[in-house]
Design an enzyme around this catalytic site. Sequence first.
Site, PDB file in Angstrom:
ATOM      1  N   CYS A 210      -5.509   7.188   2.958  1.00 36.61           N
ATOM      2  CA  CYS A 210      -4.359   6.533   2.076  1.00 36.61           C
ATOM      3  C   CYS A 210      -2.775   7.531   1.985  1.00 36.61           C
ATOM      4  CB  CYS A 210      -4.605   6.133   0.926  1.00 36.61           C
ATOM      5  SG  CYS A 210      -3.629   5.467  -0.464  1.00 36.61           S
TER       6      CYS A 210
ATOM      7  N   TYR B  75       4.924  -0.601   6.081  1.00 36.47           N
ATOM      8  CA  TYR B  75       4.061  -1.150   6.192  1.00 36.47           C
ATOM      9  C   TYR B  75       4.882  -2.689   6.667  1.00 36.47           C
ATOM     10  CZ  TYR B  75      -0.092   1.733   4.621  1.00 36.47           C
ATOM     11  OH  TYR B  75      -0.292   2.328   4.460  1.00 36.47           O
TER      12      TYR B  75
END
Length: 355
Positions: free
Chosen positions: A60, A191
């Site tokens: 992450c 994203y």
Amino acid sequence: MDKKDWKTPPRNASPDGAYVRDTTYIHDRIVRDTARASDGEAELWPVVPGRYRLMAARACPWAHRTVIARRLLGLEGAISLGLAGPTHDADSWVFDLDPDERDPATGLHRLKEAYDNRFPGYPKGITVPAIVEVDSKQVVTNWFRQIPVDFNNEWSDYHRDGAPDLYPENLRDEIDEVADRVYKQVNNGVYRCGFAGSQEAYEGAYRELWDGLNWLEERLGRQRFLVGEHVTLADVYLYPTLVRFDPVYYAHFKASRHKIAELPNLRGYTQELFGLPGFGDTTDFTEIKQHYYITHEEVNPTGVVPVGPDLSWIAEPHDRDRFGGSPFAAGVTAPGPVLAGEEVKNPEPFQLALP
């Protein structure tokens, strides 16, 4: 982990248009002075070494920035580190890299348990990074933007000798301004490309992403680091996105105008940061690729993880010293060796030569 006990895959992509990130976090903070006024309903927790555990995942980028800050500042002895595996289902992160698939310090199997221990039936995202109180096994905060700031400002009594100031008071306004733009256009921009639910939304996100990367390429053609003459939190925030760009975002998130390896200033900048203790030695390319290509089933239904690309360029010599200066200010030293047990599990051959 036996995937038979997994529920449905996580759903991230927008079903019909622009991707909008859920930015609802637990805004509690860990501070040296809990008597000062708190912000709204946020609770202030006291700085106590050994009381808390940073729950992260190598995969992450939002967690990666906190792992870098912890290592640069030398907080390993004050805040322990728990690492979830790279893949998960809709219930989020699992400690399936550890013996018995449980975090050794808390006994947690899923990070979700720590959220539910404090907020039963917690309805929001189960995210990393999260700081968990070890004894109670309760989540304290998952405010990813504030955690590195507080590591720098509130935990300074427990920094290693020679630790940098990653958030110098005279540069904070500029760091915040740069970090805001980097977050909107680049960190979250990839994203917005990858999880867009329409062609129009994707193309708008793509243009904004490359506006941001063009701006960074130009800025880093004039100076060695993003703000000031040394590494700051602005660099810590950008690096996790840049190091994931070529292996993941370029193809998986359709950000494919150029690779970072093809942009001279961003390439050299990424190379310099990768070579610094705290950056390259906290980067696990295998776990990064596994997370995105396996977990994002709606983007990559087959779950096939690419073997490439060749990332050895990231360890090649760079020319960032053409600007003079140095990564760290006078009197500041680089972190020492990685704490035993915290080494990257899947080092690439070119990582084995890192200092």
